[in-house]
Design a protein around this motif. Structure first.
Motif, short mmCIF file in Angstrom:
data_model
loop_
_atom_site.label_atom_id
_atom_site.label_comp_id
_atom_site.label_asym_id
_atom_site.label_seq_id
_atom_site.Cartn_x
_atom_site.Cartn_y
_atom_site.Cartn_z
N LEU A 1 0.71 -1.28 -0.09
CA LEU A 1 -0.44 0.04 0.15
C LEU A 1 1.05 1.47 -0.09
O LEU A 1 2.04 1.23 0.90
CB LEU A 1 -0.96 0.01 1.27
CG LEU A 1 -2.21 -1.30 1.48
CD1 LEU A 1 -2.86 -1.04 2.41
CD2 LEU A 1 -2.88 -1.03 0.17
N VAL A 2 0.82 2.21 -0.41
CA VAL A 2 0.85 3.28 -1.12
C VAL A 2 1.12 4.22 1.05
O VAL A 2 0.07 4.12 1.85
CB VAL A 2 0.32 4.80 -1.21
CG1 VAL A 2 0.89 5.86 -1.67
CG2 VAL A 2 0.55 4.47 -2.74
N ALA A 3 2.43 4.18 1.29
CA ALA A 3 1.95 4.92 2.88
C ALA A 3 3.40 6.32 2.65
O ALA A 3 4.65 6.02 2.25
CB ALA A 3 3.04 3.49 3.29
N GLU A 4 2.73 7.12 3.54
CA GLU A 4 3.24 8.40 3.25
C GLU A 4 3.86 9.09 4.42
O GLU A 4 2.69 8.65 5.09
CB GLU A 4 2.87 9.72 2.35
CG GLU A 4 3.17 8.96 1.16
CD GLU A 4 2.45 9.77 -0.01
OE1 GLU A 4 2.78 10.45 -0.78
OE2 GLU A 4 0.93 10.10 0.47
N VAL A 5 4.92 10.31 4.55
CA VAL A 5 4.80 10.85 6.29
C VAL A 5 3.96 12.35 5.78
O VAL A 5 4.67 13.01 4.72
CB VAL A 5 5.78 11.11 6.73
CG1 VAL A 5 6.15 12.09 7.78
CG2 VAL A 5 6.49 8.82 7.36
N VAL A 6 3.20 12.85 6.44
CA VAL A 6 3.13 14.42 5.87
C VAL A 6 3.97 15.27 7.10
O VAL A 6 2.89 14.89 8.28
CB VAL A 6 1.61 14.58 6.01
CG1 VAL A 6 1.53 16.51 5.31
CG2 VAL A 6 1.11 12.76 4.96
N VAL A 7 4.31 16.69 6.37
CA VAL A 7 5.11 17.22 8.13
C VAL A 7 4.54 18.54 7.28
O VAL A 7 5.32 19.11 6.22
CB VAL A 7 6.24 16.60 7.49
CG1 VAL A 7 6.56 18.77 9.52
CG2 VAL A 7 7.27 15.68 8.45
N SER A 8 4.15 19.19 7.65
CA SER A 8 3.72 21.18 7.30
C SER A 8 2.50 20.98 5.99
O SER A 8 3.74 22.00 5.18
CB SER A 8 4.89 21.84 7.27
OG SER A 8 5.42 21.57 9.30
N GLY A 9 2.59 19.73 5.55
CA GLY A 9 1.86 19.97 4.37
C GLY A 9 2.26 19.44 3.09
O GLY A 9 2.21 19.64 1.98
N VAL A 10 3.67 19.03 3.52
CA VAL A 10 4.19 18.07 2.31
C VAL A 10 4.57 16.59 2.87
O VAL A 10 4.64 15.88 4.30
CB VAL A 10 6.24 18.93 3.29
CG1 VAL A 10 6.34 18.40 1.31
CG2 VAL A 10 5.98 20.42 2.31
N ARG A 11 4.26 15.90 1.49
CA ARG A 11 4.29 14.88 1.28
C ARG A 11 5.46 14.20 0.89
O ARG A 11 6.67 14.78 0.07
CB ARG A 11 3.46 14.02 0.45
CG ARG A 11 1.62 14.99 0.91
CD ARG A 11 0.77 14.16 -0.09
NE ARG A 11 -0.05 14.38 0.24
CZ ARG A 11 -0.93 13.53 1.26
NH1 ARG A 11 -0.62 12.24 1.68
NH2 ARG A 11 -2.26 13.25 1.76
N LYS A 12 6.01 12.92 1.85
CA LYS A 12 7.36 12.39 1.77
C LYS A 12 6.72 10.72 1.65
O LYS A 12 6.45 10.49 2.45
CB LYS A 12 8.45 12.36 3.21
CG LYS A 12 9.35 13.42 2.52
CD LYS A 12 10.72 14.17 2.69
CE LYS A 12 11.49 13.47 1.42
NZ LYS A 12 12.35 13.23 2.24
N ARG A 13 7.26 9.75 0.33
CA ARG A 13 6.72 8.44 0.61
C ARG A 13 7.48 7.46 1.09
O ARG A 13 9.32 8.06 1.71
CB ARG A 13 6.81 7.72 -0.92
CG ARG A 13 6.61 6.43 -1.15
CD ARG A 13 5.17 6.23 -1.27
NE ARG A 13 4.64 6.39 -2.41
CZ ARG A 13 4.36 6.23 -3.47
NH1 ARG A 13 4.34 5.29 -3.27
NH2 ARG A 13 3.79 6.70 -4.58
N LEU A 14 7.44 6.85 2.53
CA LEU A 14 8.19 5.85 3.07
C LEU A 14 9.16 4.89 1.88
O LEU A 14 9.28 4.47 0.79
CB LEU A 14 7.13 5.21 4.09
CG LEU A 14 6.99 5.62 5.31
CD1 LEU A 14 5.98 7.01 5.33
CD2 LEU A 14 6.42 4.31 6.19
N PRO A 15 10.64 5.67 2.88
CA PRO A 15 11.37 4.07 1.64
C PRO A 15 11.40 3.02 1.70
O PRO A 15 11.89 2.86 0.80
CB PRO A 15 12.90 4.96 2.27
CG PRO A 15 12.45 4.74 3.59
CD PRO A 15 11.01 5.68 3.89
#
Length: 327
Positions: free
Chosen positions: A118-132
């Motif tokens: 599944l797509v797993a991401e982290v969102v900080v201050s509105g910015v998304r980054k995909r888990l490596p």
């Protein structure tokens, strides 16, 4: 001659004393390499709750995934004693700190196989980054946030599910659809309560450990409450053609405070079709995913030690069966 030798020897000792090695000074956080402000990583952590972290019991679930997080740390730096990064110790960027969420080795919850992640991401201050990489059992998520700030772990299943890393709030839909209720919605019409006549169990057995052995009594109480619904607060939506069955007050204990048994491993549910179901990971009580409509079944109580325990039954307590009916 003797006087000359003595003088030379004294001179050598004086030089050695003056040129001796200085005591090593351990580098402090300011000496560590700094990670960027948008740093996100997943690293291996196969031990228990690390130094500087607090133990938690938090389940984050969707229809096709469930993670049990066992520890959380808020740190200005990371080192080998607290789950140091595989790339080496590091400190957070200026004005930032690390949030670290640990999925411990004993977590027996589930996630999709590697070929269907599944797509797993982290969102900080509105910015998304995909888990490596995937959050496997025995791993931890580390993310850099502004000091005092938060980050959101988002898993996209049938819809986005979000979890606040700092507070643990979440497991709800990030974008609720008007076509269906959110995970905090009331049970859909027609969902009924599940009942039982005698929800108490008491058994006596004997165990063998590495250093101790002897008799051990086990008691279990299902409580009086039950929930049967397609959506449960803190759990999320059940899978297609499934509903959640939760007994939130179920507890198990022994008469020895140093020995524990595992509630989820000690209880199974057999449907009227003969299918046997094990509980899902839950922060409290018992949680099952059952077919819709649920027509009842039988709980079997057979006490078991945690998978990580070194204790074994030399004489197992007698099992007990408890019929469940739908009101």
């Amino acid at each position: 001659m003797r006087v000359l030798r003595a003088c030379l020897w004294g001179l050598v000792m004086l030089l050695l004393a003056g040129c001796g090695a200085r005591p090593a000074v351990s580098p402090g956080p300011v000496d560590l390499p700094s990670k960027p402000a948008d740093f996100v990583d997943v690293f291996t952590w196969s031990q228990g709750v690390p130094a500087g972290a607090r133990p938690i019991s938090l389940t984050f679930s969707g229809p096709h995934f469930s993670y049990q997080f066992g520890a959380l740390a808020v740190r200005p730096d990371m080192d080998e004693t607290s789950g140091g990064l595989e790339g080496g110790p590091a400190r957070a960027a200026a004005g930032h700190e690390f949030l670290v969420l640990y999925r411990l080795q004993g977590d027996d919850t589930f996630a999709p196989p590697p070929e269907a992640p599944l797509v797993a991401e982290v969102v900080v201050s509105g910015v998304r980054k995909r888990l490596p990489q995937a959050l496997e059992r025995g791993s931890a998520l580390i993310v850099s946030v502004p000091i005092g700030g938060d980050a959101t772990l988002e898993i996209t299943d049938d819809k986005p599910y979000q979890l606040s890393i700092r507070s643990g709030l979440g497991a709800t839909s990030a974008a609720p659809s008007s076509a269906g209720p959110s995970s905090d919605a009331a049970p859909k019409p027609g969902a009924g309560a599940v009942r039982w006549d005698d929800g108490k169990y008491s058994g006596q057995g004997a165990y063998q450990g590495q250093r101790t052995s002897g008799p051990l009594g086990v008691t279990l109480d299902l409580g009086t409450r039950s929930e049967l619904a397609a959506n449960l607060a803190g759990v999320g939506a059940a899978a297609t053609k499934q509903v959640w069955l939760r007994l939130p007050d179920a507890k198990i204990s022994t008469d020895d405070p140093d020995l524990k048994v595992d509630l989820a491993r000690s209880v199974s549910l057999t449907l009227s079709t003969g299918t046997k179901i094990s509980p899902r990971a839950s922060s409290s009580g018992l949680l099952f995913s059952v077919p819709e409509p649920f027509s009842g079944g039988t709980l079997t109580i057979a006490p078991e030690f945690p998978a990580s325990s070194t204790a074994e039954w030399s004489e197992k307590p007698d099992p007990k069966q408890i019929p469940l009916t739908v009101a």
